[in-house]
Every structure is written in C-alpha cells, then in structure tokens.
Design an enzyme around this catalytic site. Structure first.
Site, PDB file in Angstrom:
ATOM      1  N   ARG A  60      -0.169  -8.787  13.408  1.00  0.00           N
ATOM      2  CA  ARG A  60      -0.745  -7.742  12.547  1.00  0.00           C
ATOM      3  C   ARG A  60      -1.636  -8.345  11.463  1.00  0.00           C
ATOM      4  O   ARG A  60      -2.658  -7.772  11.101  1.00  0.00           O
ATOM      5  CB  ARG A  60       0.378  -6.898  11.929  1.00  0.00           C
ATOM      6  N   LYS A 107       0.826  -1.223   0.000  1.00  0.00           N
ATOM      7  CA  LYS A 107       0.000   0.000   0.000  1.00  0.00           C
ATOM      8  C   LYS A 107       0.856   1.268   0.000  1.00  0.00           C
ATOM      9  O   LYS A 107       0.604   2.192  -0.749  1.00  0.00           O
ATOM     10  CB  LYS A 107      -0.882   0.077   1.254  1.00  0.00           C
ATOM     11  N   ARG A 109      11.433  -1.789  10.323  1.00  0.00           N
ATOM     12  CA  ARG A 109      10.563  -1.300  11.385  1.00  0.00           C
ATOM     13  C   ARG A 109      10.500  -2.332  12.498  1.00  0.00           C
ATOM     14  O   ARG A 109      10.501  -3.525  12.230  1.00  0.00           O
ATOM     15  CB  ARG A 109       9.152  -1.099  10.828  1.00  0.00           C
ATOM     16  N   ARG A 111      -9.242   1.417   9.081  1.00  0.00           N
ATOM     17  CA  ARG A 111      -8.827   0.050   9.363  1.00  0.00           C
ATOM     18  C   ARG A 111      -9.886  -0.699  10.147  1.00  0.00           C
ATOM     19  O   ARG A 111      -9.693  -1.883  10.458  1.00  0.00           O
ATOM     20  CB  ARG A 111      -7.542   0.080  10.177  1.00  0.00           C
ATOM     21  N   ARG A 161      11.494  -5.741   4.066  1.00  0.00           N
ATOM     22  CA  ARG A 161      11.014  -4.361   3.963  1.00  0.00           C
ATOM     23  C   ARG A 161      11.913  -3.406   4.755  1.00  0.00           C
ATOM     24  O   ARG A 161      12.367  -3.708   5.846  1.00  0.00           O
ATOM     25  CB  ARG A 161       9.592  -4.285   4.511  1.00  0.00           C
TER      26      ARG A 161
HETATM   27  P1  AMP Z   1       1.095   0.867   9.172  1.00  0.00           P
HETATM   28  O1  AMP Z   1       2.360   1.601   8.953  1.00  0.00           O
HETATM   29  O2  AMP Z   1      -0.041   1.419   8.346  1.00  0.00           O
HETATM   30  O3  AMP Z   1       1.229  -0.628   9.036  1.00  0.00           O
HETATM   31  O4  AMP Z   1       0.671   1.160  10.693  1.00  0.00           O
HETATM   32  C1  AMP Z   1       1.496   0.758  11.761  1.00  0.00           C
HETATM   33  C2  AMP Z   1       0.676   0.600  13.023  1.00  0.00           C
HETATM   34  O5  AMP Z   1       0.059   1.862  13.348  1.00  0.00           O
HETATM   35  C3  AMP Z   1      -0.467  -0.380  12.933  1.00  0.00           C
HETATM   36  O6  AMP Z   1      -0.059  -1.713  13.155  1.00  0.00           O
HETATM   37  C4  AMP Z   1      -1.411   0.140  14.023  1.00  0.00           C
HETATM   38  O7  AMP Z   1      -0.950  -0.206  15.298  1.00  0.00           O
HETATM   39  C5  AMP Z   1      -1.249   1.643  13.872  1.00  0.00           C
HETATM   40  N1  AMP Z   1      -2.230   2.211  12.922  1.00  0.00           N
HETATM   41  C6  AMP Z   1      -1.977   2.812  11.721  1.00  0.00           C
HETATM   42  N2  AMP Z   1      -3.110   3.217  11.126  1.00  0.00           N
HETATM   43  C7  AMP Z   1      -4.124   2.858  11.967  1.00  0.00           C
HETATM   44  C8  AMP Z   1      -5.535   2.978  11.928  1.00  0.00           C
HETATM   45  N3  AMP Z   1      -6.165   3.528  10.882  1.00  0.00           N
HETATM   46  N4  AMP Z   1      -6.242   2.487  12.982  1.00  0.00           N
HETATM   47  C9  AMP Z   1      -5.637   1.938  14.044  1.00  0.00           C
HETATM   48  N5  AMP Z   1      -4.316   1.775  14.146  1.00  0.00           N
HETATM   49  C10 AMP Z   1      -3.547   2.230  13.124  1.00  0.00           C
END
Ligand code: AMP
Length: 210
Positions: A167, A13, A156, A88, A123
């Site tokens: 996740r 994404k 990360r 999400r 990644r």
């Molecule tokens: P990402 O980089 O999008 O994978 O986000 C990393 C982490 O941030 C996720 O595993 C969640 O813990 C948190 N996070 C990011 N976006 C959201 C969202 N829309 N709702 C809830 N938690 C989020």
C-alpha cells in the site's frame, strides 16, 4: 468547506477527518469505508473491489469515481465535506474537476514510511461504523469495542505488514503526485503528522482555520 485529506495509509487521515467533521459539522467521506461496506455486503461493486483491496492495490478509477459522485450528491454534503482517501490518482482528481466540484483546501498529513509501518500494526478500525483507533495513541475505552457505536474494533485485513508495504508503494507511485497537482492550483497545505492524535489535531485545525 470542501476539503481533501491527503496522506499515506496510516498517516492519520481517518482520525483527523473525524475530528474536523465533528468540529465543522460536515460529513467525512471515506471511499475505503464505503468499499469495505460494499465488500461486506457482497454488492456488485464490492465484488469488483475485493481482490484489489486485499492485495494493497487501488480499485479501478471508474469504480471509485462512481461511488464518490453518488455520495457527494447526497443531502448532507450541501454545506461541504471532507474527502478521506479520495482522490488517490490524478485521473480521480481530474474527474472531481470535471464534476465541477470546487475544492477549498487540500491538507497533506506527512508521516515517514518507517513511522507508518511501526504505527499501522497498532491500528484498530470499527467493523460497524469505521471509526479508527490506535492501541497506544488513541485506544478504545474498552478493549476491542468501538467508543462510538459499540461495534467490534479490530485490525483490518489489509493492515497486515506485507500488505502495508504494498500500500505504501502504491501510495508513492499513484497518490503522492497529487500533492504537486494541487500545489500547482494553490490549494495545498502540508502538516506534519505527529504520534499524538491531539497534537496532530491542533496543527490540522490551525491549518484549516477551524
Ligand atoms: P483506505 O481505508 O482509505 O486505506 O482504503 C482501503 C483500500 O480501498 C485501498 O487500499 C484501496 O484498495 C481502496 N480504495 C479506497 N479509496 C480508493 C480510491 N480513491 N481509489 C482507489 N482505491 C481506493
């Protein structure tokens, strides 16, 4: 154009949002990047989010909804935006509707879990600007250095294998139902996420007619 990118963690994404953002000249909004920045800066919101993020759980809806609302009110979002990692949960999608935000298209990038697990270990994400890379499929020109800003491109913390399993489980339980939510509104398109970034970009750009 207001666009949502749906997909499991590691489906691509972020990278595809960057490609679309460049092509259409509209910003990519990654709630994950905003939250990581908040954690790094030790803000109140960052302190609330940290433990959830580290365990692979979602940050509470009210926290992310507040962040998103502030972000899309900024000037650069006037001509559209790409949401990468939001919504999400169904309540987050409902909150967007309540804000009166019209979504033109929801693009789901579909990748099998086994492929994701294998992929995510390679990644790398820039600690400074959030650009994403992959050591095999989309490497930085200089190892460990972001092409865009010269920041450190590293793994990360939540890309560790045990957190990835968590996740993915969170994704299937709380986020995947959003595909039905948007299909019912006639907004959903699905594309298959391929290993090559350029091949995926081709199908992604075709899907949004860009
Ligand atoms: P990402 O980089 O999008 O994978 O986000 C990393 C982490 O941030 C996720 O595993 C969640 O813990 C948190 N996070 C990011 N976006 C959201 C969202 N829309 N709702 C809830 N938690 C989020």
């Amino acid at each position: 154009m207001n666009l949502i990118l749906l997909g499991a963690p590691g489906a691509g994404k972020g990278t595809q949002a960057e490609v679309i953002s460049e092509k259409l000249g509209i910003p990519q909004i990654s709630t994950g990047n905003i939250l990581r920045e908040a954690v790094k800066n030790g803000t109140e919101c960052g302190l609330k989010a940290k433990s959830f993020m580290e365990s692979g759980a979602l940050v509470p809806d009210e926290v992310v909804i507040g962040i998103l609302k502030d972000r899309i009110a900024e000037d650069d979002c006037k001509n559209g935006f790409i949401l990468d990692g939001f919504p999400r949960t169904v309540p987050q999608a409902e909150a967007l509707e309540k804000m009166g935000v019209n979504i033109d298209l929801v693009l789901s990038i579909d990748v099998d879990d086994e492929v994701i697990k294998a992929r995510i270990s390679g990644r790398r994400v820039c600690e400074k600007c959030g650009a994403s890379y992959h050591i095999e499929y989309h490497p930085t020109k200089v190892e460990g250095v972001c092409d865009k800003c010269g920041g450190k491109a590293a793994q990360r913390k939540d890309d560790a294998p045990e957190t990835v399993v968590e996740r993915l489980a969170t994704y299937h339980k709380q986020t995947a139902p959003l595909a039905d939510f948007y299909a019912a509104r006639g907004k959903l398109k699905r594309v298959k996420g391929l290993d090559g970034v350029e091949e995926t970009s081709k199908v992604v750009l075709e899907a949004i007619n860009a």
